[in-house]
Motif scaffolding. Structure first.
Motif, PDB file in Angstrom:
ATOM      1  N   HIS A 144      21.932   6.772 -12.066  1.00  0.00           N
ATOM      2  CA  HIS A 144      23.018   6.846 -11.098  1.00  0.00           C
ATOM      3  C   HIS A 144      22.556   6.195  -9.795  1.00  0.00           C
ATOM      4  O   HIS A 144      21.361   6.166  -9.485  1.00  0.00           O
ATOM      5  N   LYS A 145      23.493   5.684  -9.033  1.00  0.00           N
ATOM      6  CA  LYS A 145      23.170   5.062  -7.762  1.00  0.00           C
ATOM      7  C   LYS A 145      22.452   6.064  -6.861  1.00  0.00           C
ATOM      8  O   LYS A 145      22.854   7.222  -6.751  1.00  0.00           O
ATOM      9  N   GLY A 146      21.369   5.613  -6.237  1.00  0.00           N
ATOM     10  CA  GLY A 146      20.585   6.483  -5.371  1.00  0.00           C
ATOM     11  C   GLY A 146      19.384   7.095  -6.052  1.00  0.00           C
ATOM     12  O   GLY A 146      18.568   7.747  -5.398  1.00  0.00           O
ATOM     13  N   ARG A 147      19.217   6.868  -7.371  1.00  0.00           N
ATOM     14  CA  ARG A 147      18.048   7.416  -8.071  1.00  0.00           C
ATOM     15  C   ARG A 147      16.798   6.634  -7.661  1.00  0.00           C
ATOM     16  O   ARG A 147      16.827   5.428  -7.476  1.00  0.00           O
ATOM     17  N   ARG A 148      15.694   7.340  -7.552  1.00  0.00           N
ATOM     18  CA  ARG A 148      14.412   6.712  -7.256  1.00  0.00           C
ATOM     19  C   ARG A 148      13.579   6.676  -8.535  1.00  0.00           C
ATOM     20  O   ARG A 148      13.435   7.692  -9.216  1.00  0.00           O
ATOM     21  N   ILE A 149      13.070   5.483  -8.865  1.00  0.00           N
ATOM     22  CA  ILE A 149      12.264   5.339 -10.080  1.00  0.00           C
ATOM     23  C   ILE A 149      10.857   4.890  -9.711  1.00  0.00           C
ATOM     24  O   ILE A 149      10.645   4.150  -8.754  1.00  0.00           O
ATOM     25  N   ARG A 150       9.875   5.362 -10.480  1.00  0.00           N
ATOM     26  CA  ARG A 150       8.469   5.038 -10.250  1.00  0.00           C
ATOM     27  C   ARG A 150       8.044   3.949 -11.237  1.00  0.00           C
ATOM     28  O   ARG A 150       8.225   4.093 -12.451  1.00  0.00           O
ATOM     29  N   VAL A 151       7.493   2.857 -10.707  1.00  0.00           N
ATOM     30  CA  VAL A 151       7.081   1.710 -11.511  1.00  0.00           C
ATOM     31  C   VAL A 151       5.583   1.495 -11.354  1.00  0.00           C
ATOM     32  O   VAL A 151       5.061   1.480 -10.229  1.00  0.00           O
ATOM     33  N   THR A 152       4.889   1.321 -12.482  1.00  0.00           N
ATOM     34  CA  THR A 152       3.460   1.018 -12.475  1.00  0.00           C
ATOM     35  C   THR A 152       3.203  -0.175 -13.375  1.00  0.00           C
ATOM     36  O   THR A 152       3.703  -0.234 -14.503  1.00  0.00           O
ATOM     37  N   ALA A 153       2.451  -1.138 -12.865  1.00  0.00           N
ATOM     38  CA  ALA A 153       2.044  -2.305 -13.648  1.00  0.00           C
ATOM     39  C   ALA A 153       0.545  -2.476 -13.507  1.00  0.00           C
ATOM     40  O   ALA A 153      -0.005  -2.296 -12.419  1.00  0.00           O
ATOM     41  N   GLY A 154      -0.117  -2.807 -14.609  1.00  0.00           N
ATOM     42  CA  GLY A 154      -1.560  -2.984 -14.586  1.00  0.00           C
ATOM     43  C   GLY A 154      -1.999  -4.083 -15.524  1.00  0.00           C
ATOM     44  O   GLY A 154      -1.372  -4.320 -16.564  1.00  0.00           O
ATOM     45  N   ALA A 155      -3.074  -4.785 -15.155  1.00  0.00           N
ATOM     46  CA  ALA A 155      -3.567  -5.905 -15.958  1.00  0.00           C
ATOM     47  C   ALA A 155      -5.074  -5.842 -16.072  1.00  0.00           C
ATOM     48  O   ALA A 155      -5.770  -5.360 -15.168  1.00  0.00           O
ATOM     49  N   ILE A 156      -5.578  -6.346 -17.206  1.00  0.00           N
ATOM     50  CA  ILE A 156      -7.014  -6.403 -17.473  1.00  0.00           C
ATOM     51  C   ILE A 156      -7.376  -7.827 -17.848  1.00  0.00           C
ATOM     52  O   ILE A 156      -6.696  -8.451 -18.660  1.00  0.00           O
ATOM     53  N   GLY A 157      -8.458  -8.335 -17.271  1.00  0.00           N
ATOM     54  CA  GLY A 157      -8.951  -9.662 -17.629  1.00  0.00           C
ATOM     55  C   GLY A 157      -9.692 -10.287 -16.474  1.00  0.00           C
ATOM     56  O   GLY A 157      -9.311 -10.096 -15.310  1.00  0.00           O
ATOM     57  N   SER A 172     -14.619  -7.202 -16.688  1.00  0.00           N
ATOM     58  CA  SER A 172     -13.601  -7.598 -17.662  1.00  0.00           C
ATOM     59  C   SER A 172     -12.646  -6.468 -18.005  1.00  0.00           C
ATOM     60  O   SER A 172     -11.455  -6.667 -18.157  1.00  0.00           O
ATOM     61  N   GLY A 173     -13.151  -5.251 -18.153  1.00  0.00           N
ATOM     62  CA  GLY A 173     -12.303  -4.158 -18.580  1.00  0.00           C
ATOM     63  C   GLY A 173     -11.698  -3.359 -17.449  1.00  0.00           C
ATOM     64  O   GLY A 173     -11.038  -2.343 -17.684  1.00  0.00           O
ATOM     65  N   GLU A 174     -11.932  -3.772 -16.212  1.00  0.00           N
ATOM     66  CA  GLU A 174     -11.429  -3.030 -15.056  1.00  0.00           C
ATOM     67  C   GLU A 174     -10.019  -3.480 -14.717  1.00  0.00           C
ATOM     68  O   GLU A 174      -9.784  -4.651 -14.429  1.00  0.00           O
ATOM     69  N   PRO A 175      -9.024  -2.578 -14.712  1.00  0.00           N
ATOM     70  CA  PRO A 175      -7.642  -3.004 -14.469  1.00  0.00           C
ATOM     71  C   PRO A 175      -7.361  -3.227 -12.985  1.00  0.00           C
ATOM     72  O   PRO A 175      -7.997  -2.646 -12.114  1.00  0.00           O
ATOM     73  N   LEU A 176      -6.397  -4.079 -12.728  1.00  0.00           N
ATOM     74  CA  LEU A 176      -5.792  -4.224 -11.403  1.00  0.00           C
ATOM     75  C   LEU A 176      -4.394  -3.638 -11.516  1.00  0.00           C
ATOM     76  O   LEU A 176      -3.598  -4.078 -12.356  1.00  0.00           O
ATOM     77  N   THR A 177      -4.086  -2.640 -10.682  1.00  0.00           N
ATOM     78  CA  THR A 177      -2.859  -1.859 -10.855  1.00  0.00           C
ATOM     79  C   THR A 177      -2.061  -1.816  -9.559  1.00  0.00           C
ATOM     80  O   THR A 177      -2.622  -1.788  -8.466  1.00  0.00           O
TER      81      THR A 177
END
Length: 671
Positions: free
Chosen positions: A527-540, A569-574
Motif C-alpha cells: 500500500h502507498k506509504g509502506r516502508r520496505i527494507r532492501v539489502t544488496a551484497g556482492a562477493i568477488g 575474495s570471500g568478503e562481501p560488500l553490502t
C-alpha cells in the motif's frame, strides 16, 4: 557421440574455403581472419578506417548508404593501417620497402604464424607464399597464415622465416588439479604452450588457455608461468618455474573457491554459445565438454546458427539431440542443443531446450525477405517449449537519458524486442554479452520501467570454432546468468526459474538482493506509504561498488574505500536502505567492477532481475519509460518501411500490425 554424427561438413568447409567456410563474404565474414590477429582494443578503429575507405571509394555517398558498401575496401590494407606500424606479439610482418625487404616480429613458440605482407612501394610487387601467388597493389597488404617451413618469396627474394624460431632445450610438464580446469602455460615473451592435439585458444586478454586435468605437454627450458582457473566461482592459482633439460615436472595446482552457487541452490548458464560458426577450427563435441566441465559451467546452451547465407551450422546436431541432454551432462552440468533465430534487421534470439527443431531458423539472409516478423519465430519456439530471449542487443553506447533514436538506428540486434516483450513473447534479455553491457542495462531498465516483466540473462556468443578472436574465443561462461532452481537441476527446472525471473547475471561477482525478504522475480503487494527494507551484497575481488536501483534511478550504494582495499575474495560488500513506497516500482541490484584478470571483457558488471513492488494493485508503468517505448515503435516502423527487404505488399502489413498491437499495450499503460 561422434564428431562425424554432429559435424559432417565443418571440416570439409574449413579445408576448402578457409575461415569463411564458403559463407557469403559480407563485411563481418571478411573480418574473421583480421580479427584473429587484431587486438580487441583496436576493433572500433578498424571499422572507422573501413568506413573511411568506403567514403574514399564512393565520394558523395550519404552516411546512411555507407553500410551497404562495406564489402568494397581492401580489408588487409585496413588491418595494416589500423595497426599503424605496430605488431601484436602474435603477428609477424614482411615490410616491402623501395630499397629493402625485411622481416619483423619477435621470435615465438607457436608453430603457425600470421604473417602480414606490407608493401610500402609505389609500384606493384609479386608475392608467393607456398603454392599461392598474388600481385600486391602499390601500398597494398596481404594477411596470410604460414609456418616456420613456409616458402615466402617477394619479387624473387626469398624470406627466411627461421629467424622467428626459438632454439631451446625441452622439458615436460604434467599438470594436475584433481578436477577439470582452465590452464595457461606461458613464457616471458607471451608464447603459449599446449598439450598435443589441444586447440591453441586465446582469451579476451590474449592469454593462451586449454581445459582438462592430468595433462602432459612439452615446454622450453625457460621461465614459465602456469595458472589454473575454473570459471568465475574460483580464484586463480599461479606458479612460476623454470624446468631443466629433459625433466618431467609434476605441477599440482588447484584454484580455490570464492563462492559455491550450487550449494545455495543457484546454477549458472551461458545462454548463447556456438560450437561451429565458421572460423579457424571445426569445433567437436569433446571441445564443448572440456570447456563446460573445465569452467564448471552448470548449463550450456549450444546454438545452431547461420552466418550470411542459408546454411545453418550444427543443424544436424540439433536434429540428432533435440530435447535430450548431451552425453557429457551430469547431476550438476546440463548441456543442450538450442537455436539462434536470426534476422539482422529485426534481431537475434536464443532458444533453450526446444522439444523439436523449428521449421524456420532465420529470415532475411541470402536475399530472403525480412518476413515474417520475429514474433512468428518466437511463437513457434515457445510452442516447442523453448525458453527464448534476445541476445547481444546493442553495440552502440546508450545512456539512461538517450532517446531511442540512437539504438534503433545504430548497430542493433534487438529492434523488435520492444514490441515482442509487450506482447508477452520474450522471456529474457541477455544484458551481459560481448556487445555493450551498459547499453543493454540502460534499455533493460526502460523496458521493466514501462511495465514489462522480463528476466535478466547472459549470453556470451562464445564460439568454440574460433581460437583467437577477442571475446568470442573466450571460454563459454565468462558471463553467466544464475537462476535459483526449485528441486534438482534439469533443462526444464532451469528454464522455469528464468521464466519466473529468479535470476542475476554476472561477469564474475556473486550478487544477492533481498526486498523485505523477497528475491528477484517475486512481487510485493504494498500500500502507498509502506516502508520496505532492501539489502544488496556482492562477493568477488573485482567488486568496486554495489547499488540499489528503483524505477526512479539509483537509490543507495556502497563503494570500496580505495583500490585494492578490503579485496578478500570471500568478503562481501553490502548496502542496506529503506524505501518509502509512494508509487509502483521495481528494485534491482547491480555491481560495478574494477578492471581485473577475471573479467574476460571490457566491462565487469552484475545485475539482478527485479523484485516488483505493486502498489494498491497497480504494476509499475513509469510514464517516461512507456513513452520511450512508444517512440521506439514509431522509429522501428519508419525503419522497416525504408529498409526492410519485402517480397509482397501484405508483408509490410504484418509488420505494421505487430507494432500496432504493441502500441495498444503501451497506450493502455499510460492510463
Amino acid at each position: 557421440m561422434s564428431a562425424e554424427l554432429m559435424l559432417p561438413e565443418c571440416g570439409r568447409l574449413l579445408t576448402e574455403h578457409g575461415m569463411t567456410w564458403g559463407e557469403l563474404e559480407i563485411p563481418y565474414v571478411r573480418f574473421f581472419a583480421r580479427r584473429r590477429v587484431l587486438p580487441a582494443a583496436l576493433f572500433d578503429r578498424f571499422w572507422e578506417l573501413a568506413v573511411k575507405a568506403v567514403a574514399e571509394l564512393h565520394p558523395g555517398e550519404p552516411m546512411h548508404g555507407i553500410g551497404a558498401c562495406l564489402a568494397g575496401p581492401d580489408y588487409d590494407r585496413v588491418l595494416r593501417d589500423t595497426l599503424g606500424g605496430e605488431l601484436p606479439p602474435h603477428l609477424a610482418a614482411v615490410r616491402v620497402g623501395p630499397d629493402e625487404i625485411r622481416l619483423e616480429g619477435a621470435p615465438r613458440g607457436e608453430e603457425r604464424l600470421s604473417l602480414l605482407i606490407d608493401s610500402r612501394r609505389d609500384q606493384a610487387c609479386m608475392v608467393s607464399v607456398d603454392d599461392t601467388r598474388r600481385r600486391i597493389d602499390p601500398r597494398g597488404a596481404w594477411l596470410v597464415e604460414v609456418d616456420h617451413g613456409s616458402s615466402v618469396v617477394v619479387d624473387g627474394v626469398r624470406i627466411q622465416l627461421d629467424t622467428l624460431l626459438i632454439p631451446t632445450q625441452a622439458a615436460r610438464l604434467r599438470l594436475v588439479a584433481g578436477m577439470p580446469c582452465r590452464w595457461s602455460v606461458t613464457s616471458e615473451d607471451g608464447s603459449g604452450w599446449f598439450p598435443p592435439g589441444t586447440p591453441n585458444r586465446y582469451d579476451h586478454h590474449g592469454r593462451p588457455y586449454f581445459h582438462g586435468d592430468d595433462l602432459v605437454l612439452k615446454v622450453p627450458c625457460v621461465p614459465l608461468t602456469i595458472t589454473a582457473a575454473r570459471g568465475m566461482e574460483y580464484d586463480e592459482a599461479r606458479l612460476e618455474l623454470t624446468p631443466g633439460p629433459g625433466e618431467e615436472r609434476l605441477v599440482e595446482l588447484a584454484p580455490q573457491r570464492i563462492y559455491d552457487a550450487a550449494a545455495r541452490g543457484w546454477y549458472g548458464a551461458d545462454m548463447h554459445v556456438h560450437l561451429n560458426w565458421a572460423a579457424d577450427r571445426a569445433g567437436v563435441p569433446a571441445d564443448a565438454a572440456a570447456a563446460q566441465h573445465g569452467e564448471d559451467l552448470h548449463v550450456l546452451n549450444l546454438l545452431t546458427g547461420d552466418i550470411s547465407g542459408r546454411r545453418v551450422h550444427d543443424r544436424e546436431a540439433l536434429e540428432a539431440w533435440t530435447d535430450v541432454d548431451l552425453p557429457w551432462s551430469d547431476a550438476t552440468h546440463v548441456a543442450r542443443m538450442g537455436v539462434e533465430y536470426r534476422d539482422d534487421l529485426l534481431g537475434h534470439v536464443y532458444a533453450f531446450a526446444p522439444r523439436a527443431a523449428p521449421g524456420r531458423h532465420h529470415t532475411e539472409f541470402a536475399g530472403d525477405a525480412d518476413w515474417p516478423p520475429n514474433a512468428d519465430g518466437l511463437r513457434e519456439l515457445r510452442g516447442l517449449g523453448a525458453l527464448v530471449g534476445y541476445g547481444h542487443p546493442f553495440r552502440t553506447p546508450v545512456c539512461d537519458g538517450d532517446p531511442p533514436m540512437r539504438p534503433v538506428w545504430s548497430d542493433c540486434a534487438a529492434r523488435e524486442l520492444v514490441a515482442d516483450v509487450a506482447l508477452g513473447l520474450v522471456d529474457s534479455l541477455d544484458v551481459l554479452t560481448h556487445a555493450s553491457i551498459p547499453a543493454a542495462a540502460a534499455v533493460y531498465r526502460r523496458l521493466i520501467g514501462a511495465g514489462n516483466r522480463l528476466a535478466v540473462t547472459a549470453g556470451t556468443d562464445a564460439m568454440i570454432s574460433f581460437t583467437r578472436s577477442g571475446d568470442q574465443s573466450n571460454p563459454p561462461g565468462w558471463a553467466r546468468v544464475y537462476a535459483q532452481i526449485e528441486g534438482e537441476l534439469s533443462a526444464r527446472s532451469f528454464a522455469a526459474a528464468v521464466r519466473a525471473g529468479r535470476t542475476f547475471a554476472t561477469t564474475g561477482p556473486w550478487l544477492e538482493l533481498s526486498v523485505d525478504g523477497h528475491g528477484p522475480g517475486q512481487v510485493i503487494q504494498a500500500h502507498k506509504g509502506r516502508r520496505i527494507r532492501v539489502t544488496a551484497g556482492a562477493i568477488g575481488p573485482e567488486v568496486a561498488a554495489v547499488r540499489i536501483r528503483t524505477a526512479e534511478g539509483v537509490w543507495a550504494g556502497a563503494e570500496r574505500l580505495a583500490a585494492g582495499s578490503g579485496r578478500v575474495s570471500g568478503e562481501p560488500l553490502t548496502v542496506t536502505a529503506d524505501i518509502l513506497v509512494d508509487a509502483p516500482t521495481y528494485v534491482v541490484a547491480e555491481v560495478l567492477c574494477d578492471p581485473h584478470p577475471r573479467t574476460l571483457t571490457t566491462t565487469g558488471y552484475a545485475l539482478t532481475s527485479p523484485v516488483y513492488v505493486d502498489v494498491d494493485g497497480k504494476h509499475v508503468a513509469r510514464q517516461e519509460d512507456v513513452r520511450w517505448c512508444l517512440e521506439w515503435l514509431d522509429l522501428l516502423e519508419d525503419l522497416i518501411k525504408r529498409h526492410c527487404r519485402l517480397a509482397a505488399p501484405y508483408q509490410i502489413g504484418d509488420h505494421v500490425s505487430l507494432l500496432e498491437q504493441a502500441r495498444a499495450v503501451y497506450l493502455a499503460r499510460l492510463t
